[in-house]
Motif scaffolding. Structure first.
Motif, short mmCIF file in Angstrom:
data_model
loop_
_atom_site.label_atom_id
_atom_site.label_comp_id
_atom_site.label_asym_id
_atom_site.label_seq_id
_atom_site.Cartn_x
_atom_site.Cartn_y
_atom_site.Cartn_z
N LYS A 15 0.82 -1.21 0.00
CA LYS A 15 0.00 0.00 0.00
C LYS A 15 0.85 1.26 0.00
O LYS A 15 0.34 2.36 -0.16
N THR A 16 2.16 1.11 0.17
CA THR A 16 3.06 2.26 0.17
C THR A 16 3.67 2.52 -1.21
O THR A 16 4.36 3.51 -1.39
N LEU A 17 3.42 1.64 -2.16
CA LEU A 17 3.93 1.80 -3.52
C LEU A 17 3.29 3.03 -4.15
O LEU A 17 2.09 3.25 -4.02
N THR A 18 4.08 3.87 -4.81
CA THR A 18 3.55 5.10 -5.38
C THR A 18 3.46 5.01 -6.90
O THR A 18 4.12 4.19 -7.53
N GLU A 19 2.64 5.88 -7.46
CA GLU A 19 2.51 5.96 -8.92
C GLU A 19 3.85 6.28 -9.56
O GLU A 19 4.24 5.70 -10.57
N LYS A 20 4.59 7.19 -8.95
CA LYS A 20 5.90 7.57 -9.47
C LYS A 20 6.85 6.37 -9.52
O LYS A 20 7.55 6.17 -10.51
N GLU A 21 6.86 5.58 -8.46
CA GLU A 21 7.73 4.39 -8.42
C GLU A 21 7.36 3.41 -9.53
O GLU A 21 8.23 2.87 -10.20
N LEU A 22 6.06 3.20 -9.73
CA LEU A 22 5.62 2.30 -10.80
C LEU A 22 6.01 2.83 -12.17
O LEU A 22 6.52 2.10 -13.01
N ARG A 23 5.76 4.11 -12.40
CA ARG A 23 6.11 4.70 -13.70
C ARG A 23 7.61 4.56 -13.98
O ARG A 23 8.01 4.18 -15.08
N GLU A 24 8.42 4.87 -12.99
CA GLU A 24 9.88 4.78 -13.17
C GLU A 24 10.32 3.35 -13.42
O GLU A 24 11.15 3.09 -14.29
N ALA A 25 9.78 2.40 -12.67
CA ALA A 25 10.18 1.00 -12.81
C ALA A 25 9.77 0.43 -14.16
O ALA A 25 10.56 -0.24 -14.83
N PHE A 26 8.55 0.70 -14.60
CA PHE A 26 8.06 0.13 -15.85
C PHE A 26 8.54 0.89 -17.08
O PHE A 26 8.62 0.32 -18.17
N SER A 27 8.87 2.16 -16.95
CA SER A 27 9.27 2.95 -18.12
C SER A 27 10.60 2.49 -18.70
O SER A 27 10.91 2.77 -19.86
N GLU A 28 11.38 1.74 -17.93
CA GLU A 28 12.63 1.19 -18.45
C GLU A 28 12.35 0.18 -19.57
O GLU A 28 13.15 0.01 -20.48
N TYR A 29 11.20 -0.46 -19.51
CA TYR A 29 10.86 -1.51 -20.46
C TYR A 29 9.83 -1.09 -21.49
O TYR A 29 9.80 -1.63 -22.60
N SER A 30 8.94 -0.17 -21.13
CA SER A 30 7.81 0.16 -21.98
C SER A 30 7.33 1.57 -21.71
O SER A 30 7.63 2.16 -20.67
N LYS A 31 6.53 2.10 -22.64
CA LYS A 31 5.94 3.42 -22.45
C LYS A 31 4.66 3.29 -21.61
O LYS A 31 3.69 2.69 -22.05
N VAL A 32 4.70 3.85 -20.42
CA VAL A 32 3.54 3.83 -19.53
C VAL A 32 2.63 4.99 -19.89
O VAL A 32 3.04 6.14 -19.90
N GLU A 33 1.38 4.67 -20.23
CA GLU A 33 0.41 5.71 -20.56
C GLU A 33 -0.35 6.21 -19.35
O GLU A 33 -0.62 7.38 -19.22
N LYS A 34 -0.69 5.27 -18.47
CA LYS A 34 -1.51 5.66 -17.32
C LYS A 34 -1.32 4.66 -16.18
O LYS A 34 -1.13 3.47 -16.41
N VAL A 35 -1.38 5.16 -14.96
CA VAL A 35 -1.35 4.31 -13.77
C VAL A 35 -2.57 4.66 -12.93
O VAL A 35 -2.78 5.82 -12.58
N GLU A 40 -5.82 2.05 -0.94
CA GLU A 40 -6.42 1.38 0.23
C GLU A 40 -6.45 -0.13 0.09
O GLU A 40 -6.52 -0.85 1.07
N LYS A 41 -6.36 -0.63 -1.15
CA LYS A 41 -6.38 -2.08 -1.38
C LYS A 41 -5.03 -2.61 -1.87
O LYS A 41 -4.86 -3.81 -2.00
N GLY A 42 -4.10 -1.72 -2.18
CA GLY A 42 -2.81 -2.16 -2.70
C GLY A 42 -2.91 -2.70 -4.12
O GLY A 42 -2.18 -3.61 -4.49
N ILE A 43 -3.83 -2.13 -4.91
CA ILE A 43 -4.05 -2.57 -6.29
C ILE A 43 -3.66 -1.45 -7.24
O ILE A 43 -4.04 -0.29 -7.05
N TYR A 44 -2.93 -1.84 -8.28
CA TYR A 44 -2.42 -0.86 -9.25
C TYR A 44 -2.65 -1.39 -10.66
O TYR A 44 -2.38 -2.56 -10.94
N TYR A 45 -3.14 -0.55 -11.54
CA TYR A 45 -3.29 -0.89 -12.95
C TYR A 45 -2.32 -0.02 -13.74
O TYR A 45 -2.31 1.20 -13.60
N VAL A 46 -1.51 -0.66 -14.57
CA VAL A 46 -0.54 0.07 -15.40
C VAL A 46 -0.92 -0.17 -16.84
O VAL A 46 -0.99 -1.31 -17.30
#
Length: 72
Positions: A15-35, A40-46
Motif C-alpha cells: 500500500k506504500t507503492l507510489t505511482e511515481k515508483e511504478l512509472r519509473e520502474a516500468f518505463s525502463e521496459y515500456s511506455k507507460v500511458e496511465k497508472v 487502500e487495497k494495494g491494487i495498481y493498474y498500469v
C-alpha cells in the motif's frame, strides 16, 4: 475498455507503492500511458501504449518489482 486491447496489467503490492515508483520502474521496459492506483487495497493498474509493451513488462516483472524503491 483498454485501447489497444490487453495493454493493461494488474499489480497487487504494498500500500506504500507510489505511482511515481511504478512509472519509473516500468518505463525502463515500456511506455507507460496511465497508472490507476487503489492505495487502500494495494491494487495498481498500469496501462501501456501497445499490447506488446504490456507483454514485455509482464516478462520482466520480477526484474521490475526488484527495482530499488519499489516495495511490492
Amino acid at each position: 475498455m483498454d485501447e489497444p486491447p490487453c495493454s493493461r496489467i494488474l499489480i497487487i503490492g504494498s500500500k506504500t507503492l507510489t505511482e511515481k515508483e511504478l512509472r519509473e520502474a516500468f518505463s525502463e521496459y515500456s511506455k507507460v500511458e496511465k497508472v490507476n492506483v487503489k492505495w487502500e487495497k494495494g491494487i495498481y493498474y498500469v496501462r501501456f501504449s501497445k499490447t506488446s509493451e504490456a507483454a514485455e513488462a509482464l516478462e520482466n516483472l520480477d526484474d521490475i518489482m526488484s527495482t530499488p524503491g519499489v516495495d511490492a
